[in-house]
Design an enzyme around this catalytic site. Structure first.
Site, PDB file in Angstrom:
ATOM      1  N   TYR A 196       0.819  -1.221   0.000  1.00  9.66           N
ATOM      2  CA  TYR A 196       0.000   0.000   0.000  1.00  9.66           C
ATOM      3  C   TYR A 196       0.853   1.271   0.000  1.00  9.66           C
ATOM      4  O   TYR A 196       0.430   2.312  -0.488  1.00  9.66           O
ATOM      5  CB  TYR A 196      -0.978  -0.012   1.189  1.00  9.66           C
ATOM      6  N   GLU A 248      -8.925  -7.317   4.093  1.00 16.16           N
ATOM      7  CA  GLU A 248      -8.106  -8.374   3.468  1.00 16.16           C
ATOM      8  C   GLU A 248      -7.521  -9.297   4.537  1.00 16.16           C
ATOM      9  O   GLU A 248      -7.488 -10.521   4.368  1.00 16.16           O
ATOM     10  CB  GLU A 248      -7.018  -7.751   2.582  1.00 16.16           C
TER      11      GLU A 248
HETATM   12  C1  HEM Z   1      -6.116   2.321  -1.282  1.00 10.34           C
HETATM   13  C2  HEM Z   1      -5.441   1.586  -2.172  1.00 10.34           C
HETATM   14  C3  HEM Z   1      -6.078   0.788  -3.276  1.00 10.34           C
HETATM   15  C4  HEM Z   1      -7.268   0.972  -3.911  1.00 10.34           C
HETATM   16  C5  HEM Z   1      -8.295   2.047  -3.655  1.00 10.34           C
HETATM   17  C6  HEM Z   1      -7.394  -0.064  -4.898  1.00 10.34           C
HETATM   18  C7  HEM Z   1      -8.470  -0.205  -5.762  1.00 10.34           C
HETATM   19  C8  HEM Z   1      -8.620  -1.216  -6.672  1.00 10.34           C
HETATM   20  C9  HEM Z   1      -9.767  -1.416  -7.534  1.00 10.34           C
HETATM   21  C10 HEM Z   1     -10.991  -0.518  -7.571  1.00 10.34           C
HETATM   22  C11 HEM Z   1      -9.557  -2.519  -8.266  1.00 10.34           C
HETATM   23  C12 HEM Z   1     -10.503  -3.150  -9.300  1.00 10.34           C
HETATM   24  C13 HEM Z   1     -11.335  -4.184  -8.574  1.00 10.34           C
HETATM   25  C14 HEM Z   1     -12.184  -5.037  -9.502  1.00 10.34           C
HETATM   26  O1  HEM Z   1     -11.820  -5.260 -10.666  1.00 10.34           O
HETATM   27  O2  HEM Z   1     -13.210  -5.530  -9.036  1.00 10.34           O
HETATM   28  C15 HEM Z   1      -8.264  -3.024  -7.899  1.00 10.34           C
HETATM   29  C16 HEM Z   1      -7.684  -4.122  -8.473  1.00 10.34           C
HETATM   30  C17 HEM Z   1      -6.379  -4.478  -8.254  1.00 10.34           C
HETATM   31  N1  HEM Z   1      -5.528  -3.952  -7.324  1.00 10.34           N
HETATM   32 FE1  HEM Z   1      -5.927  -2.463  -6.024  1.00 10.34          FE
HETATM   33  N2  HEM Z   1      -6.279  -0.847  -4.860  1.00 10.34           N
HETATM   34  C18 HEM Z   1      -5.455  -0.364  -3.877  1.00 10.34           C
HETATM   35  C19 HEM Z   1      -4.243  -0.877  -3.504  1.00 10.34           C
HETATM   36  C20 HEM Z   1      -3.583  -1.887  -4.171  1.00 10.34           C
HETATM   37  C21 HEM Z   1      -2.266  -2.367  -3.859  1.00 10.34           C
HETATM   38  C22 HEM Z   1      -1.425  -1.890  -2.679  1.00 10.34           C
HETATM   39  C23 HEM Z   1      -1.946  -3.308  -4.775  1.00 10.34           C
HETATM   40  C24 HEM Z   1      -0.667  -4.082  -4.915  1.00 10.34           C
HETATM   41  C25 HEM Z   1       0.409  -3.544  -5.424  1.00 10.34           C
HETATM   42  C26 HEM Z   1      -3.091  -3.450  -5.662  1.00 10.34           C
HETATM   43  C27 HEM Z   1      -3.172  -4.332  -6.713  1.00 10.34           C
HETATM   44  C28 HEM Z   1      -4.309  -4.560  -7.450  1.00 10.34           C
HETATM   45  C29 HEM Z   1      -4.377  -5.534  -8.526  1.00 10.34           C
HETATM   46  C30 HEM Z   1      -3.231  -6.410  -8.998  1.00 10.34           C
HETATM   47  C31 HEM Z   1      -5.667  -5.490  -9.021  1.00 10.34           C
HETATM   48  C32 HEM Z   1      -6.240  -6.285 -10.193  1.00 10.34           C
HETATM   49  C33 HEM Z   1      -5.980  -5.451 -11.428  1.00 10.34           C
HETATM   50  C34 HEM Z   1      -5.838  -6.259 -12.697  1.00 10.34           C
HETATM   51  O3  HEM Z   1      -6.690  -7.065 -12.999  1.00 10.34           O
HETATM   52  O4  HEM Z   1      -4.843  -6.044 -13.378  1.00 10.34           O
HETATM   53  N3  HEM Z   1      -4.057  -2.564  -5.267  1.00 10.34           N
HETATM   54  N4  HEM Z   1      -7.723  -2.229  -6.920  1.00 10.34           N
END
Ligand code: HEM
Ligand SMILES: Cc1cc2nc3c(=O)[nH]c(=O)nc-3n(C[C@H](O)[C@H](O)[C@H](O)COP(=O)(O)OP(=O)(O)OC[C@H]3O[C@@H](n4cnc5c(N)ncnc54)[C@H](O)[C@@H]3O)c2cc1C
Length: 242
Positions: free
Chosen positions: A85, A127
């Protein structure tokens, strides 16, 4: 908020470009490069922070936790860790400043910082709950499986039946749940893809079906194309004869 909202597309683009340039390892087994190339997913993360901020403004008395459930499930399916994060924070804040320039006064920066960490801490908590309910850690969400059967349902749909090869029983699943599968691509990069479960649990197997993504004006889906091994075999015979 309206200024960030107006520029969210550009913030999202620069955030992704900057983060993947600094952390290329995130494109190997964490983020899905097809989704990144497609562009929609780039908007998802930054856009959800802006939506969360909107929720805080309209109902300041409660954190809009309901926006987070789906994201927490996706993160848990990928083994996202709390320490990651900070990386997202640094790159997202960098992109906001890069796009908005002097409009980001110290006060504005502090406000977005607060929104980000409210959201991040709520996600980290959800998580942690998901991991502990399944008795796993971000490091142990991944398991090896053996492909027991591949069933060609239609020219475009292949069903995989996979069997566990470790000593952990396959836990029960609920309707609507999915698995994330890490696929080794020919260039050595691992691509994570989600697939809905399509068979009742028996403690040993998981079953899911892949539908081929054809090139409707965009590149063919690289994993769903690979899944059709019959086609690959035909192609390589063709290449050898050429
Ligand atoms: C406050 C921080 C974060 C927010 C608001 C956030 C938000 C989101 C959202 C809205 C999605 C799409 C969910 C869906 O498809 O249903 C997502 C997917 C994802 N997030 Fe986060 N995220 C955060 C932090 C992180 C962190 C720290 C990581 C790791 C480095 C991460 C890695 C991913 C990955 C790998 C996906 C799937 C995207 C893909 O399919 O390529 N996220 N996140
Ligand atoms: C919760 C969930 C459940 C799912 N369940 C299933 C399921 O049960 N069965 C199933 O088949 N799928 C399922 N999916 C979708 C699956 O995870 C994959 O996203 C899908 O199969 C596409 O993978 P791919 O390898 O074919 O395409 P990818 O190569 O990952 O490409 C994804 C998209 O990006 C486009 N693209 C790629 N490169 C570029 C580029 N350079 N420029 C522009 N566009 C580009 C492609 O045309 C394609 O539309 C699910 C997804 C989620 C999130």
């Amino acid at each position: 908020m309206p200024v960030v909202g107006e520029h969210i597309g550009e913030i999202a683009r620069r955030f992704c470009r900057h983060m993947f340039a600094n952390h290329p390892e995130l494109l190997d087994g964490v983020f899905n490069r097809g989704n990144q190339a497609h562009g929609e997913q780039q908007q998802a993360l930054a856009g959800s922070v802006a939506a969360f901020a909107g929720g805080l403004v309209s109902t300041p008395q409660r954190t809009p936790e309901h926006l987070l459930k789906r994201i927490a499930h996706k993160h848990a399916s990928l083994g996202i860790r709390p320490d990651q994060y900070q990386t997202v924070h640094d790159n997202l804040m960098w992109a906001i400043v890069d796009v908005l320039g002097d409009a980001v006064t110290p006060e504005v920066a502090a406000a977005w910082d607060e929104v980000y960490w409210l959201m991040a801490n709520a996600l980290i908590n959800q998580e942690r709950g998901l991991y502990s309910a399944r008795g796993v850690t971000p490091e142990t969400v991944w398991r090896k499986w053996e492909v027991e059967k591949k069933i060609k349902e239609t020219p475009d749909v292949v069903t995989f039946v996979v069997k566990r090869v470790d000593d952990r029983l396959v836990t029960t699943s609920l309707p609507g749940q999915y698995v994330t599968v890490l696929i080794d691509m020919p260039d050595g990069v691992r691509q994570p893809h989600q697939y809905s479960l399509t068979r009742a649990d028996d403690g040993e197997h998981r079953q899911f079906s892949l539908k081929r993504v054809r090139d409707n004006g965009e590149p063919e889906g690289e994993v769903s194309w690979q899944a059709d091994l019959d086609r690959r075999a035909r192609q390589s015979r063709h290449s050898r004869s050429v």
